[in-house]
Design a protein around this motif. Structure first.
Motif, short mmCIF file in Angstrom:
data_model
loop_
_atom_site.label_atom_id
_atom_site.label_comp_id
_atom_site.label_asym_id
_atom_site.label_seq_id
_atom_site.Cartn_x
_atom_site.Cartn_y
_atom_site.Cartn_z
N GLY A 235 -2.24 -34.01 88.01
CA GLY A 235 -4.35 -34.13 87.00
C GLY A 235 -3.62 -33.87 85.00
N GLY A 236 -1.82 -34.21 85.14
CA GLY A 236 -1.29 -33.64 83.90
C GLY A 236 -0.41 -33.34 84.15
N PHE A 237 0.21 -33.18 82.72
CA PHE A 237 1.88 -32.82 82.52
C PHE A 237 1.54 -31.45 81.61
N THR A 238 2.27 -30.66 81.34
CA THR A 238 2.18 -29.95 80.05
C THR A 238 2.93 -29.99 78.99
N VAL A 239 3.04 -30.44 77.39
CA VAL A 239 4.06 -30.90 76.88
C VAL A 239 5.19 -29.90 77.29
N SER A 240 5.95 -28.78 77.86
CA SER A 240 7.30 -28.69 77.95
C SER A 240 7.31 -29.00 79.56
N GLY A 241 6.59 -29.38 80.34
CA GLY A 241 6.41 -29.64 81.79
C GLY A 241 6.79 -31.17 81.99
N ARG A 242 6.55 -31.78 80.74
CA ARG A 242 6.75 -33.11 81.11
C ARG A 242 8.27 -33.14 79.92
N ASN A 243 8.64 -32.65 79.20
CA ASN A 243 9.58 -32.66 78.48
C ASN A 243 11.09 -32.68 79.05
N MET A 244 10.95 -30.89 80.39
CA MET A 244 11.58 -30.99 80.69
C MET A 244 12.05 -32.33 82.10
#
Length: 316
Positions: A235-244
């Protein structure tokens, strides 16, 4: 789809190194029938898209019923097609039963994957031995541009006059270094080769010959995820997840010489900010369901993470 329910007469026999579909091409040539479809009418109705890269298809099952000697269907495919290369990377939910055409995901993006390739030295040896030249399985492996026996660059059928998706139906067998239709000289594959590509090619040969075992795909994907730090889209990424995820993808994109990607795929550099092809999206490789990613994709990830197939650790 239709299947043979009796033993059809073949004008030729299956050779030890031959790709199973290559047998159909030679049968067509020797049958006297003008059309490929007519020549195969008593053998199979699966006569379109005769690509060497097909993982499974009704024609394979028809030929298994003709030539099988008591082995299982999968065992038969390992010995006559490229199935041994694809098998470790087939998800559990995909059946291999000869009912439908199964191709690798985004097969059209991989260079030479659907081209019938051959070595001119092998053709010369066939003729010297009084054998009709044939398409060898090793030459049809994904990413293969060199003959495993002679280390010479492979040829592909004439691009000037062949009809799209009808190479085998038109040419039937490898016929030397000159096109038999337009008399053009056939140029060897001129592709970039370095240690990474040679490793991919040798790994393909080892997989096809059953010389190496790989972890089950589900465990292999777990290793990818843990080693790369990729997080799943929910449903989406967290900011940290997207960055990783972006960092892992960037590291992968920059790991290899850009010429490696361009030698293996035909749709690189579609986006000015990316040099990788879309098939090398790490998130898709780990989490996308219901498709078979090419062994090339998996081997590149394995190369970056572990160096070699033999170095893959077990999942604790």
């Amino acid at each position: 789809m239709g299947y043979s329910h009796h033993i059809a007469h073949f004008n030729t026999g299956l050779k030890a190194e031959e790709h199973l579909i290559g047998l159909l091409g030679r049968h067509h040539f020797l049958s006297g029938f003008r059309t490929y479809k007519k020549a195969l009418s008593e053998i199979t109705t699966d006569v379109t898209k005769q690509h060497p890269s097909a993982i499974d298809r009704p024609a394979y099952l028809d030929l298994y019923n003709q030539f099988g000697k008591g082995e299982s269907y999968r065992e038969f495919l390992r010995g006559t097609t490229l199935f041994g290369v694809y098998e470790p990377f087939i998800p559990d939910g995909i059946e291999v039963n000869g009912q439908t055409l199964l191709m690798p995901y985004q097969a059209y993006t991989q260079r030479y994957l659907n081209d019938w390739r051959y070595c001119p030295r092998c053709v010369e040896e066939d003729i010297e031995e009084g054998t009709m030249p044939f398409f060898r399985r090793e030459h049809q492996l994904p990413a293969m541009t060199l003959c495993h026996k002679h280390q010479e660059r492979l040829l592909v059928l004439c691009k000037e006059c062949h009809q799209q998706d009808k190479e085998l139906e038109k040419y039937s067998y490898p016929a030397g270094t000159t096109c038999k239709y337009c008399s053009c000289d056939l140029e060897p594959i001129d592709s970039f080769v370095n240690t990474d590509i040679l490793w991919v090619q040798q790994s393909m040969l080892r997989l096809m010959r059953g010389e190496v075992e790989i972890l089950p795909l589900s465990e292999l994907k777990q290793l990818y995820q843990s080693q790369l730090g990729i997080t799943q889209y929910c449903g989406g990424f967290t900011v940290s997840g997207r960055n990783m995820n972006q960092l892992a993808q960037r590291d992968f994109d920059n790991y290899f010489d850009p010429r490696v990607f361009r030698a293996l795929f035909n749709n690189c550099d579609g986006n000015a900010s990316l040099k990788r092809p879309p098939a090398l999206n790490l998130h898709n490789v780990i989490f996308k369901e219901g498709v078979v990613f090419s062994p090339v994709v998996h081997l590149l990830i394995i190369r970056m993470l572990f160096g070699d197939i033999d170095n893959i650790p077990s999942v604790s």
